[in-house]
Design a protein around this motif. Structure first.
Motif, PDB file in Angstrom:
ATOM      1  N   THR A 124       0.782  -1.127   0.171  1.00  0.00           N
ATOM      2  CA  THR A 124      -0.166   0.105   0.007  1.00  0.00           C
ATOM      3  C   THR A 124       0.907   1.224  -0.024  1.00  0.00           C
ATOM      4  O   THR A 124       1.997   1.352   0.680  1.00  0.00           O
ATOM      5  N   SER A 125       0.204   2.330  -0.513  1.00  0.00           N
ATOM      6  CA  SER A 125       0.861   3.664  -0.435  1.00  0.00           C
ATOM      7  C   SER A 125      -0.376   4.686  -0.319  1.00  0.00           C
ATOM      8  O   SER A 125      -1.289   4.536  -0.501  1.00  0.00           O
ATOM      9  N   GLY A 126       0.112   5.900   0.348  1.00  0.00           N
ATOM     10  CA  GLY A 126      -0.983   6.963   0.281  1.00  0.00           C
ATOM     11  C   GLY A 126      -1.596   6.695   1.794  1.00  0.00           C
ATOM     12  O   GLY A 126      -2.728   7.601   1.871  1.00  0.00           O
ATOM     13  N   ILE A 127      -1.597   5.558   2.509  1.00  0.00           N
ATOM     14  CA  ILE A 127      -2.329   5.531   3.651  1.00  0.00           C
ATOM     15  C   ILE A 127      -1.357   5.363   4.997  1.00  0.00           C
ATOM     16  O   ILE A 127      -0.165   5.000   4.677  1.00  0.00           O
ATOM     17  N   VAL A 128      -1.819   5.683   6.172  1.00  0.00           N
ATOM     18  CA  VAL A 128      -1.162   5.325   7.184  1.00  0.00           C
ATOM     19  C   VAL A 128      -1.378   3.852   7.766  1.00  0.00           C
ATOM     20  O   VAL A 128      -2.519   3.626   8.389  1.00  0.00           O
ATOM     21  N   PHE A 129      -0.562   3.136   7.170  1.00  0.00           N
ATOM     22  CA  PHE A 129      -0.777   1.589   7.079  1.00  0.00           C
ATOM     23  C   PHE A 129      -1.345   1.135   8.554  1.00  0.00           C
ATOM     24  O   PHE A 129      -2.272   0.462   8.611  1.00  0.00           O
ATOM     25  N   SER A 130      -0.697   1.499   9.514  1.00  0.00           N
ATOM     26  CA  SER A 130      -0.995   1.032  10.857  1.00  0.00           C
ATOM     27  C   SER A 130      -2.163   1.261  11.272  1.00  0.00           C
ATOM     28  O   SER A 130      -2.763   0.703  12.432  1.00  0.00           O
ATOM     29  N   ALA A 131      -3.123   2.220  10.732  1.00  0.00           N
ATOM     30  CA  ALA A 131      -4.293   2.697  11.313  1.00  0.00           C
ATOM     31  C   ALA A 131      -5.613   2.107  10.609  1.00  0.00           C
ATOM     32  O   ALA A 131      -6.645   2.256  10.806  1.00  0.00           O
ATOM     33  N   TYR A 132      -5.147   0.952   9.764  1.00  0.00           N
ATOM     34  CA  TYR A 132      -6.028   0.303   8.890  1.00  0.00           C
ATOM     35  C   TYR A 132      -5.858  -1.315   9.180  1.00  0.00           C
ATOM     36  O   TYR A 132      -4.786  -1.818   9.339  1.00  0.00           O
ATOM     37  N   ALA A 133      -7.201  -1.589   9.297  1.00  0.00           N
ATOM     38  CA  ALA A 133      -7.370  -3.258   9.013  1.00  0.00           C
ATOM     39  C   ALA A 133      -7.288  -3.701   7.729  1.00  0.00           C
ATOM     40  O   ALA A 133      -7.783  -3.028   6.961  1.00  0.00           O
ATOM     41  N   MET A 134      -6.563  -4.630   7.473  1.00  0.00           N
ATOM     42  CA  MET A 134      -6.278  -5.006   6.073  1.00  0.00           C
ATOM     43  C   MET A 134      -7.101  -6.448   5.881  1.00  0.00           C
ATOM     44  O   MET A 134      -6.791  -7.382   6.674  1.00  0.00           O
ATOM     45  N   GLY A 135      -7.471  -6.534   4.724  1.00  0.00           N
ATOM     46  CA  GLY A 135      -8.387  -7.763   4.668  1.00  0.00           C
ATOM     47  C   GLY A 135      -7.951  -8.362   2.963  1.00  0.00           C
ATOM     48  O   GLY A 135      -7.657  -7.679   2.154  1.00  0.00           O
ATOM     49  N   TRP A 136      -8.320  -9.351   3.104  1.00  0.00           N
ATOM     50  CA  TRP A 136      -8.271 -10.325   1.740  1.00  0.00           C
ATOM     51  C   TRP A 136      -9.467 -10.975   1.255  1.00  0.00           C
ATOM     52  O   TRP A 136     -10.278 -11.624   2.427  1.00  0.00           O
ATOM     53  N   TYR A 137      -9.951 -10.605   0.276  1.00  0.00           N
ATOM     54  CA  TYR A 137     -11.205 -10.941  -0.288  1.00  0.00           C
ATOM     55  C   TYR A 137     -11.026 -11.879  -1.571  1.00  0.00           C
ATOM     56  O   TYR A 137      -9.901 -11.583  -2.092  1.00  0.00           O
ATOM     57  N   ARG A 138     -11.871 -12.548  -2.121  1.00  0.00           N
ATOM     58  CA  ARG A 138     -11.831 -13.225  -3.153  1.00  0.00           C
ATOM     59  C   ARG A 138     -13.184 -13.190  -4.000  1.00  0.00           C
ATOM     60  O   ARG A 138     -14.335 -13.129  -3.255  1.00  0.00           O
ATOM     61  N   GLN A 139     -13.088 -13.508  -5.272  1.00  0.00           N
ATOM     62  CA  GLN A 139     -14.452 -13.279  -5.971  1.00  0.00           C
ATOM     63  C   GLN A 139     -14.212 -14.597  -7.136  1.00  0.00           C
ATOM     64  O   GLN A 139     -13.304 -14.273  -8.036  1.00  0.00           O
ATOM     65  N   ALA A 140     -15.071 -15.471  -7.130  1.00  0.00           N
ATOM     66  CA  ALA A 140     -15.073 -16.713  -8.200  1.00  0.00           C
ATOM     67  C   ALA A 140     -15.891 -16.046  -9.143  1.00  0.00           C
ATOM     68  O   ALA A 140     -16.777 -15.308  -8.805  1.00  0.00           O
ATOM     69  N   PRO A 141     -15.813 -16.575 -10.341  1.00  0.00           N
ATOM     70  CA  PRO A 141     -16.546 -16.312 -11.473  1.00  0.00           C
ATOM     71  C   PRO A 141     -18.277 -16.610 -11.114  1.00  0.00           C
ATOM     72  O   PRO A 141     -18.578 -17.643 -10.559  1.00  0.00           O
ATOM     73  N   GLY A 142     -19.083 -15.519 -11.505  1.00  0.00           N
ATOM     74  CA  GLY A 142     -20.374 -15.888 -11.058  1.00  0.00           C
ATOM     75  C   GLY A 142     -20.696 -15.688  -9.649  1.00  0.00           C
ATOM     76  O   GLY A 142     -22.012 -15.816  -9.461  1.00  0.00           O
ATOM     77  N   LYS A 143     -19.931 -15.244  -8.664  1.00  0.00           N
ATOM     78  CA  LYS A 143     -20.098 -15.280  -7.433  1.00  0.00           C
ATOM     79  C   LYS A 143     -19.716 -13.849  -6.728  1.00  0.00           C
ATOM     80  O   LYS A 143     -19.083 -13.305  -7.042  1.00  0.00           O
ATOM     81  N   GLN A 144     -20.431 -13.889  -5.422  1.00  0.00           N
ATOM     82  CA  GLN A 144     -20.220 -12.732  -4.846  1.00  0.00           C
ATOM     83  C   GLN A 144     -18.612 -12.595  -4.298  1.00  0.00           C
ATOM     84  O   GLN A 144     -18.414 -13.626  -3.876  1.00  0.00           O
ATOM     85  N   ARG A 145     -18.244 -11.535  -3.909  1.00  0.00           N
ATOM     86  CA  ARG A 145     -17.038 -11.272  -3.016  1.00  0.00           C
ATOM     87  C   ARG A 145     -17.002 -11.625  -1.937  1.00  0.00           C
ATOM     88  O   ARG A 145     -18.034 -11.288  -1.010  1.00  0.00           O
ATOM     89  N   GLU A 146     -16.257 -12.777  -1.427  1.00  0.00           N
ATOM     90  CA  GLU A 146     -16.255 -13.035   0.142  1.00  0.00           C
ATOM     91  C   GLU A 146     -15.113 -12.697   0.630  1.00  0.00           C
ATOM     92  O   GLU A 146     -13.908 -12.725  -0.056  1.00  0.00           O
ATOM     93  N   LEU A 147     -15.088 -12.654   2.129  1.00  0.00           N
ATOM     94  CA  LEU A 147     -14.004 -12.605   2.967  1.00  0.00           C
ATOM     95  C   LEU A 147     -13.283 -13.589   3.099  1.00  0.00           C
ATOM     96  O   LEU A 147     -13.785 -14.692   3.303  1.00  0.00           O
ATOM     97  N   VAL A 148     -11.919 -13.412   3.174  1.00  0.00           N
ATOM     98  CA  VAL A 148     -11.003 -14.660   3.307  1.00  0.00           C
ATOM     99  C   VAL A 148     -10.239 -14.510   4.567  1.00  0.00           C
ATOM    100  O   VAL A 148     -10.319 -15.381   5.573  1.00  0.00           O
ATOM    101  N   ALA A 149      -9.673 -13.337   4.959  1.00  0.00           N
ATOM    102  CA  ALA A 149      -9.192 -13.039   6.029  1.00  0.00           C
ATOM    103  C   ALA A 149      -8.835 -11.546   6.600  1.00  0.00           C
ATOM    104  O   ALA A 149      -8.840 -10.712   5.497  1.00  0.00           O
TER     105      ALA A 149
END
Length: 117
Positions: free
Chosen positions: A24-49
């Motif tokens: 990342t750039s342009g943010i104060v990284f330590s102030a943010y919760a970081m998430g990983w999401y994924r989206q399979a074809p034809g499906k909604q985006r879902e949280l991974v971690a």
């Protein structure tokens, strides 16, 4: 300008591993919760971690036990190590940053992960 840039996606055989990175750039990284999401074809985006600043990762059921999320605040980077990959893990993986107080949210452009059987 805020930027989240994912990398590390690709084509892997079932049972293999991949490690994704999001710098990342342009943010104060330590102030943010970081998430990983994924989206399979034809499906909604879902949280991974989710990885809180100063806290441990929280995993969704989608890849619990097969993934490890971590962050390096000195490098403004969050990681997702994925093991024992399955074809159903195929999709576009996105990095997400959410401010812990304002809830301002930013997304990366995504990185494709394809798991072949």
């Amino acid at each position: 300008q805020v930027q989240l840039v994912e990398s590390g996606g690709g084509l892997v055989q079932a049972g293999g591993s991949l490690t994704l990175s999001c710098t990342t750039s342009g943010i104060v990284f330590s102030a943010y919760a970081m998430g990983w999401y994924r989206q399979a074809p034809g499906k909604q985006r879902e949280l991974v971690a989710t990885v809180l600043s100063g806290g441990g990762p929280i995993y969704a059921d989608s890849m619990k036990g097969r993934s490890t999320a971590s962050r390096d605040n000195a490098k403004n980077t969050v990681y997702l190590q994925m093991n024992s990959l399955k074809p159903e893990d195929t999709g576009v993986y996105y990095c997400n940053a959410r401010h812990r107080l304002t809830l301002d949210t930013y997304w990366g452009q995504g990185t494709q992960v394809t798991v072949s059987s």
